[in-house]
Design an enzyme around this catalytic site. Structure first.
Site, short mmCIF file in Angstrom:
data_model
loop_
_atom_site.label_atom_id
_atom_site.label_comp_id
_atom_site.label_asym_id
_atom_site.label_seq_id
_atom_site.Cartn_x
_atom_site.Cartn_y
_atom_site.Cartn_z
N GLN A 137 0.85 -1.20 0.00
CA GLN A 137 0.00 0.00 0.00
C GLN A 137 0.88 1.24 0.00
OE1 GLN A 137 -3.40 -0.69 3.08
NE2 GLN A 137 -1.65 -1.90 3.70
N HIS A 142 -1.51 1.42 -4.28
CA HIS A 142 -1.86 2.84 -4.15
C HIS A 142 -1.00 3.74 -5.03
CE1 HIS A 142 -3.88 1.98 0.02
NE2 HIS A 142 -4.53 1.46 -1.00
N1 LIG Z 1 5.59 4.94 3.28
C1 LIG Z 1 4.49 5.21 2.58
O1 LIG Z 1 4.44 5.05 1.35
C2 LIG Z 1 3.26 5.67 3.33
C3 LIG Z 1 3.36 6.47 4.48
C4 LIG Z 1 2.18 6.85 5.13
C5 LIG Z 1 0.96 6.40 4.66
N2 LIG Z 1 0.90 5.62 3.54
C6 LIG Z 1 -0.38 5.02 3.08
O2 LIG Z 1 -1.53 5.65 3.62
C7 LIG Z 1 -2.51 4.68 4.05
C8 LIG Z 1 -2.73 4.66 5.57
O3 LIG Z 1 -1.54 5.07 6.25
P1 LIG Z 1 -1.02 4.60 7.70
O4 LIG Z 1 0.18 5.36 8.09
O5 LIG Z 1 -2.15 4.51 8.63
O6 LIG Z 1 -0.47 3.20 7.39
P2 LIG Z 1 -0.98 1.90 7.94
O7 LIG Z 1 -2.45 1.84 7.96
O8 LIG Z 1 -0.26 0.96 7.09
O9 LIG Z 1 -0.46 1.92 9.54
C9 LIG Z 1 0.87 1.83 9.95
C10 LIG Z 1 1.03 0.54 10.76
O10 LIG Z 1 2.42 0.26 10.90
C11 LIG Z 1 2.66 -0.24 12.20
N3 LIG Z 1 4.09 -0.03 12.46
C12 LIG Z 1 4.73 1.06 12.94
N4 LIG Z 1 6.06 0.83 12.98
C13 LIG Z 1 6.27 -0.42 12.52
C14 LIG Z 1 7.43 -1.23 12.30
N5 LIG Z 1 8.65 -0.78 12.58
N6 LIG Z 1 7.25 -2.48 11.82
C15 LIG Z 1 6.02 -2.95 11.53
N7 LIG Z 1 4.90 -2.23 11.70
C16 LIG Z 1 5.01 -0.98 12.19
C17 LIG Z 1 1.70 0.52 13.08
O11 LIG Z 1 1.45 -0.19 14.28
C18 LIG Z 1 0.45 0.59 12.18
O12 LIG Z 1 -0.38 -0.55 12.39
C19 LIG Z 1 -1.96 3.37 3.53
O13 LIG Z 1 -2.31 3.22 2.21
C20 LIG Z 1 -0.48 3.61 3.62
O14 LIG Z 1 0.28 2.68 2.93
C21 LIG Z 1 2.03 5.26 2.87
#
Ligand SMILES: NC(=O)c1ccc[n+]([C@@H]2O[C@H](COP(=O)([O-])OP(=O)(O)OC[C@H]3O[C@@H](n4cnc5c(N)ncnc54)[C@H](O)[C@@H]3O)[C@@H](O)[C@H]2O)c1
Ligand SMILES: [Zn+2]
Length: 252
Positions: free
Chosen positions: A102, A120
């Protein structure tokens, strides 16, 4: 979670023919990419839900592009971490391993992942806002100049090539992801599994008889529905899976 259950999960993973891994923002947390939830996810006083929508872009494209330009600049300085590298290594060594992410940050791609579906889109892809017919294009410039960027074909506004809240997924990507749910082991890593279709994909995999493993430091809505939920950071737990049986992921 008892150690025996975790050992069982690793051996299921090690002997599985088809493994599908669904990742979320948590996989990139150790690289320094903020997740959306929590204070670190806020930019100025805005919530991502207020900026990552077509309505927000139509209202104020300069503001939305300023936010994306800030995120692109931040992400460009973030290297892939051990989680990305271990997953990329599995995908190139094991033909049955497929990844669905995602994330839009491009870190799985930078780690050299094979068989990756980006549900996404990508923050590095740009698209014509007018939909003039020009194909999406790649742009790695940080900062963007000009910002907002323009379509090279019609000169109109460009938009980020990501799936915004309220938009539907690319049907071809959704088909690939659904097909990947026919597997022996399905891993849900670093996603809070509240944004669909994350939770839905795990359900489909279970219906096909897959063994479900979750890796997340926190409890999520899928935690109760998986066979084993390992409380830990992706970069540590995946590394331990990779080193098994020399090392074993341990109980948090
Ligand atoms: N890096 C990116 O491309 C990015 C960043 C922010 C949001 N988004 C996107 O926005 C949407 C929602 O965003 P969101 O931030 O709620 O993402 P998400 O819904 O994927 O939530 C983040 C999750 O990661 C967990 N987490 C935190 N640190 C971790 C680690 N070190 N190892 C494993 N798990 C860990 C948290 O407990 C939480 O459940 C999704 O589509 C997401 O992919 C993408
Ligand atoms: Zn155009």
């Amino acid at each position: 979670m008892v150690q025996a259950a975790i050992d069982h999960a690793v051996s299921r993973f090690a002997t599985a023919r088809r493994v599908t891994v669904l990742t979320g923002a948590g996989v990139s947390a150790a690289s320094g990419v903020p997740t959306f939830r929590g204070d670190a996810g806020l930019w100025r006083q805005f919530r991502p839900e207020e900026l990552a929508t077509a309505a927000a872009f139509a209202r104020d494209p300069a503001l939305v592009w300023e936010w994306y330009d800030w995120r692109r600049t931040l992400i460009a300085a973030c290297p892939p971490n051990r989680a990305h590298h271990v997953l990329a290594d599995w995908s190139t060594r094991r033909p049955g391993v497929t990844l669905i992410t995602q994330n839009v940050d491009g870190l799985h791609e930078r780690a050299g992942t094979a068989r990756l579906t980006c549900l996404h889109g990508s923050i590095w892809t740009l698209r014509c806002w007018r939909a003039c017919g020009t194909p999406d294009w790649t742009n790695y410039d940080v900062p963007l100049s000009p910002c907002p960027p323009r379509c090279p074909s019609c000169g109109g506004l460009a938009r980020p090539g990501v799936v915004w809240f309220g938009e539907t997924l690319d049907p071809a990507d959704l088909t690939l992801a659904t097909e990947a749910c026919v597997c022996d082991v399905f891993m849900v890593v670093g996603t809070s599994a509240v944004v669909h279709p994350a939770a839905g994909l795990a359900d489909i995999a279970r219906a096909h008889g897959a063994y479900l493993i979750e890796i997340n430091p926190e409890t999520t809505p899928v935690s109760d529905a998986v066979d084993v939920s390992i409380r830990g950071a992706a970069e540590i737990v995946l590394e331990a899976f990779d080193r098994w049986p020399l090392e074993r992921p341990t109980v948090a």
